[in-house]
Enzyme design. Structure first.
Site, PDB file in Angstrom:
ATOM      1  N   HIS A  61       0.853  -1.201   0.000  1.00 30.83           N
ATOM      2  CA  HIS A  61       0.000   0.000   0.000  1.00 30.83           C
ATOM      3  C   HIS A  61       0.887   1.250   0.000  1.00 30.83           C
ATOM      4  CE1 HIS A  61      -2.867   2.933   1.464  1.00 30.83           C
ATOM      5  NE2 HIS A  61      -3.791   2.049   1.783  1.00 30.83           N
ATOM      6  N   GLU A  91      -1.096   1.282  -5.200  1.00 33.58           N
ATOM      7  CA  GLU A  91      -0.893   0.047  -4.443  1.00 33.58           C
ATOM      8  C   GLU A  91      -0.971  -1.154  -5.388  1.00 33.58           C
ATOM      9  OE1 GLU A  91      -3.980   0.256  -1.368  1.00 33.58           O
ATOM     10  OE2 GLU A  91      -3.980   2.416  -1.638  1.00 33.58           O
TER      11      GLU A  91
HETATM   12  C1  BG6 Z   1      -6.893   2.352   0.571  1.00 41.92           C
HETATM   13  C2  BG6 Z   1      -8.367   2.081   0.532  1.00 41.92           C
HETATM   14  O1  BG6 Z   1      -6.223   1.249   0.051  1.00 41.92           O
HETATM   15  O2  BG6 Z   1      -6.479   2.567   1.931  1.00 41.92           O
HETATM   16  C3  BG6 Z   1      -9.110   3.264   1.164  1.00 41.92           C
HETATM   17  O3  BG6 Z   1      -8.792   1.856  -0.812  1.00 41.92           O
HETATM   18  C4  BG6 Z   1      -8.582   3.504   2.573  1.00 41.92           C
HETATM   19  O4  BG6 Z   1     -10.490   2.992   1.186  1.00 41.92           O
HETATM   20  C5  BG6 Z   1      -7.068   3.688   2.534  1.00 41.92           C
HETATM   21  O5  BG6 Z   1      -9.195   4.660   3.115  1.00 41.92           O
HETATM   22  C6  BG6 Z   1      -6.417   3.907   3.912  1.00 41.92           C
HETATM   23  O6  BG6 Z   1      -6.722   2.850   4.752  1.00 41.92           O
HETATM   24  P1  BG6 Z   1      -6.279   2.847   6.264  1.00 41.92           P
HETATM   25  O7  BG6 Z   1      -6.917   1.627   6.868  1.00 41.92           O
HETATM   26  O8  BG6 Z   1      -4.785   2.793   6.295  1.00 41.92           O
HETATM   27  O9  BG6 Z   1      -6.793   4.146   6.864  1.00 41.92           O
END
Ligand code: BG6
Length: 303
Positions: free
Chosen positions: A171, A275
């Site tokens: 991510h 990602e």
């Molecule tokens: C992304 C998602 O991969 O991650 C989003 O598609 C999400 O919906 C974002 O808001 C951040 O996620 P997190 O759990 O790290 O706040």
């Protein structure tokens, strides 16, 4: 308990890789070689920073408000989403994006590549808690190779007698000059689930540019991407293998304000997430006794 001192004795590389204990008590690996510098928190195997020496500005974005804390994910860097991506399919109490990013990992290997890059391999530590959320016989290893190119290899091995299914993503938060002054290329013609647009299935036409919240899971695409950044005058190349999904995310004003940890006043403008992974219909069946590997490689080119 493993201390930074033990890790330095066993895996440290003089002048190139050292471990330190952060004020939170978490251990961070610091890498610095002739090509680049990087840091990685052992909790979550979470790469926090990477800057090739050729660049004045880091390539991986870490929020100014990022906090290191036991059991909490770090905002920015490269969170490892595994063994599911997004919300768990049936258990709403299970953590979003899986548990890999918030549990301890252990160092299993380190070394220097013939070209001078530094690699480090970590393995997720299973516990009663992880087994209660994912009752399968498997291991998860991440190998990070830090050089002028950043390479990350996430390997899932099924050591049991029955198949299992995983969702996953690296991510990555990339640093950009300004989210409004750039675009992501490489996904033209791909179908995507538009999470910020009623979860509809849509088709990409041309490059992606940003003028509002964007939260898209592109599916059935093995293609790499290019992030063009007008303000910093560079292109970031994202190459991948073992991945059929690409997620493109920017929270924009309202969501960023709700999240509260993206760096005030507008830290979110200086990042975009691209990602690489396997999500929704691209989740992966890992057959008994086999191994599945997701690999990304990032490189920067000045314009
Ligand atoms: C992304 C998602 O991969 O991650 C989003 O598609 C999400 O919906 C974002 O808001 C951040 O996620 P997190 O759990 O790290 O706040």
């Amino acid at each position: 308990m493993t201390t930074a001192q033990h890790l330095n004795t066993q895996f440290g590389i003089n002048g190139e890789l050292k471990f330190r204990e952060d004020a939170s008590g978490l251990i961070v690996a610091e890498i610095s070689n002739g090509q680049a510098s990087a840091s990685l928190c052992l909790q979550g195997a979470h790469l926090m920073t990477w800057k090739p020496n050729s660049q004045a500005v880091p390539v991986i974005w870490l929020s100014r408000d990022a906090k290191l804390a036991a059991g909490k994910s770090i905002r920015g860097g490269v969170p490892v989403c595994w063994p599911w991506f997004g919300a768990h399919a049936s258990e709403s109490a299970f953590p979003g994006h899986g548990y890999a990013r918030t549990v301890p990992w252990q160092v299993v290997e380190s070394g220097t590549e013939p070209d001078g890059a530094t690699h480090l391999t970590l393995r997720l530590v299973q516990s009663e808690k992880t087994r209660s959320q994912w009752p399968h016989a498997g291991t998860l290893d991440l190998t990070v190779t830090v050089g002028e190119t950043l390479r990350m290899e996430l390997a899932t091995e099924n050591t049991g007698a029955t198949d299992f299914v995983i969702g996953e993503a690296l991510h990555t938060y990339f640093r950009v000059g300004d989210i409004g002054g750039g675009r992501v290329k490489g996904l033209d013609g791909c179908d995507y689930w538009d999470k910020a647009g009623g979860s509809a299935l849509r088709k990409q036409s041309g490059a992606i540019s940003f003028s509002g919240e964007t939260d898209r899971v592109y599916i059935n695409t093995a293609a790499g991407c290019v992030i063009e950044d007008d303000k910093l005058g560079r292109r970031i190349h994202v190459a991948k293998s073992g991945s059929l999904s690409t997620v493109v995310w920017t929270p924009w004003t309202e969501k960023a304000a709700k999240m509260g940890d993206l760096g005030q006043p507008e830290g979110w403008r200086e990042m975009v997430c691209v990602e690489s992974g396997n999500a929704i219909e691209n989740v992966v069946n890992v057959a008994a006794g086999t191994r599945h590997t997701l690999i990304v490689e990032y490189q920067v080119e000045l314009l």
